[in-house]
Design a protein around this motif. Structure first.
Motif, mmCIF file in Angstrom:
data_model
loop_
_atom_site.group_PDB
_atom_site.id
_atom_site.type_symbol
_atom_site.label_atom_id
_atom_site.label_comp_id
_atom_site.label_asym_id
_atom_site.label_seq_id
_atom_site.Cartn_x
_atom_site.Cartn_y
_atom_site.Cartn_z
ATOM 1 N N ALA A 45 0.830 -1.207 0.000
ATOM 2 C CA ALA A 45 0.000 0.000 0.000
ATOM 3 C C ALA A 45 0.863 1.256 0.000
ATOM 4 N N GLU A 46 1.966 1.234 0.760
ATOM 5 C CA GLU A 46 2.851 2.396 0.800
ATOM 6 C C GLU A 46 3.612 2.534 -0.516
ATOM 7 N N LEU A 47 4.051 1.414 -1.084
ATOM 8 C CA LEU A 47 4.718 1.482 -2.389
ATOM 9 C C LEU A 47 3.772 2.036 -3.450
ATOM 10 N N ALA A 48 2.512 1.624 -3.403
ATOM 11 C CA ALA A 48 1.533 2.140 -4.365
ATOM 12 C C ALA A 48 1.311 3.631 -4.163
ATOM 13 N N ARG A 49 1.323 4.085 -2.908
ATOM 14 C CA ARG A 49 1.168 5.522 -2.653
ATOM 15 C C ARG A 49 2.315 6.295 -3.285
ATOM 16 N N GLN A 50 3.537 5.771 -3.147
ATOM 17 C CA GLN A 50 4.682 6.434 -3.749
ATOM 18 C C GLN A 50 4.601 6.417 -5.269
ATOM 19 N N ALA A 51 4.138 5.303 -5.825
ATOM 20 C CA ALA A 51 3.998 5.229 -7.278
ATOM 21 C C ALA A 51 2.948 6.221 -7.779
ATOM 22 N N ARG A 52 1.857 6.357 -7.052
ATOM 23 C CA ARG A 52 0.831 7.342 -7.446
ATOM 24 C C ARG A 52 1.403 8.756 -7.404
#
Length: 478
Positions: A45-52
């Protein structure tokens, strides 16, 4: 007597998932334990936040293009011949989003590379990742990885750099990224430059190993002369690191995530995670019983047949990464044209891992009757359709043909009870109607499928009706 009368057994209508049914026929191996990422890796979830965050501008522009295209003639915004956003459209987007046209073009390129925008015959359409952007972390991460894989397009190469040396640096970068990953911290630029120099020298040595009697010296000397007159390896390393920072794989020199200066390079959490995933994919392929990464498409698909979908997709990607896209797509379609129905379904699963670069070839394959159902389902899912409702695009005859083809895969590779349960996935409402349409559809494996089904089914009356249908197809009777 009623016991001798073929029963009008109702068939339970369920979502049609032919490839999944065929795969269940041979999935006997226990699932592999999921590898654990390195300690300190943020949760998905945190990696996806950074990708967004990295792709926020690209997603915003893609949504603008979708809203503008919805009101445009033809229903879509048209891109230029090279896929770039036309000048007028870039200026409109800049005014609407409060950006410069230059930034709009950068975001447009990112949106295309990340799959947020897809071009279909020059028309820009929202990619399936844009539809899932706010709710599917996996789609977001895959979009960022696609951008990361295309890092060399994020910045123009240094002026004067020849195409040969640029290609060598791009080919050498995975080794440098592996070093950054294994170091788990900043690495000094002289160390990276030394490794780059060694790797480029190795690539040039490999290129010079030509069969006896062939003279490639002239071309190599010309390439070397052009490279010597152009950019240095140090300049190309700076270019590569700057491009990787642009896509969010490296920490900026003044980044707050780690204490280092411009003479060092360090992976961001996203970059570190992505390199780890790629190393794991290589390990999976190397450990596969058939050595799938080095095998032909047919041998690779047979090696993946017993894997569950997740590990199989990892193997497809590793196999595809070792080949040019065009050659890999054509090899997979050649296998799909063969007689093994299971490999036909798996070939289109592998083509899903290719994505947009396979679209033109799959559209052409839709003109071939034996591949048409698979190709149509592939295209619907590629264009963002719901996989559960994708079979609705098939005609009744195409659905019946696909049912027989899947039954052939189950009969060849699976257990008899799976073939009996396969009846539930037919689009017809009763067994007599199914048999009538199966006889008419003309699949080359119809007789074998019906004979196998008759032998497997526990209901004597139904089995007799199926055997009679098989005999009628075999003899050409009505």
């Amino acid at each position: 007597m009623t016991s001798r009368t073929p029963r009008d057994s109702r068939l339970r209508l369920v979502p049609r998932q032919p490839v999944a049914a065929a795969r269940r026929a041979v999935t006997t191996r226990a699932k592999r334990p999921a590898p654990r990422p390195p300690e300190g890796t943020p949760p998905p979830a945190e990696l996806a936040r950074q990708a967004r965050a990295v792709l926020a501008g690209a997603a915003r522009l893609a949504r603008w293009a979708d809203s503008v295209g919805a009101g445009a003639a033809g229903g879509s915004l048209r891109a230029g011949p090279d896929g770039a956003l036309p000048k007028a459209a870039a200026e409109r987007a800049a005014e609407a989003l409060g950006l410069t046209p230059h930034q709009v073009r950068i975001d447009w390129d990112r949106a295309r590379l990340a799959g947020l925008v897809e071009l279909h015959d020059g028309l820009a359409r929202p990619g399936w990742r844009l539809r899932a952007w706010d709710r599917d972390d996996t789609a977001v991460l895959r979009g960022w990885v696609a951008l990361f894989d295309a890092w060399s397009l994020a910045r123009p190469a240094p002026a004067g750099a020849g195409p040969a040396i640029v290609a060598e640096v791009v080919e050498a970068l995975p080794q440098l990224l592996s070093l950054l990953h294994l170091s788990a911290g900043p690495v000094r630029l002289p160390v990276l430059l030394d490794m780059l120099d060694q790797r480029v020298a190795e690539l040039r040595t490999e290129r010079c190993e030509v069969p006896y009697g062939q003279d490639s010296g002239g071309a190599d000397e010309a390439a070397a002369a052009g490279d010597a007159a152009g950019a240095s390896l140090a300049a190309l390393l700076d270019w590569a690191l700057d491009a990787l920072r642009t896509v969010g794989a490296l920490v900026p020199p003044d980044g707050a995530e780690a204490a280092h200066d411009a003479s060092e390079a360090q992976l961001t959490p996203l970059g570190n995670w992505s390199v780890w995933v790629k190393l794991e994919q290589i390990c999976v392929a190397a450990q596969s019983p058939a050595g799938n990464i080095e095998q032909s498409a047919e041998a690779m698909l047979r090696g993946c047949a017993r894997l569950t979908p997740g590990p199989a997709r990892a193997e497809y990607r590793a196999w595809l990464a070792a080949r040019s896209v065009g050659a890999a797509v054509e090899e997979l379609l050649t296998v799909a044209r063969g007689e093994d129905a299971l490999l036909r379904g798996l070939a289109f699963e592998a083509l899903r891992a290719v994505g947009a670069p396979a679209e033109a070839a799959v559209r052409a394959a839709a003109d071939e009757p034996g591949l048409r159902p698979y190709a149509l389902l592939w295209l619907v899912e590629h264009e963002g359709g719901d996989p559960e409702t994708a079979p609705d695009v098939l005609t009744r005859e195409e659905s019946t043909w696909l049912w027989v083809d899947t039954a052939a895969a189950v009969a060849d590779h699976g257990e008899t009870q799976l073939l009996v349960r396969h009846l539930d996935s037919a689009v017809q409402g009763s067994v007599p109607r199914l048999l009538e349409e199966v006889r008419a559809v003309g699949h080359p494996r119809t007789v074998q499928v019906l004979v196998a089904l008759a032998a497997a089914h526990p209901d004597p009356a139904l089995a007799k009706a199926v055997r009679r249908a098989a005999f009628q197809v075999h003899t050409g009777g009505a």
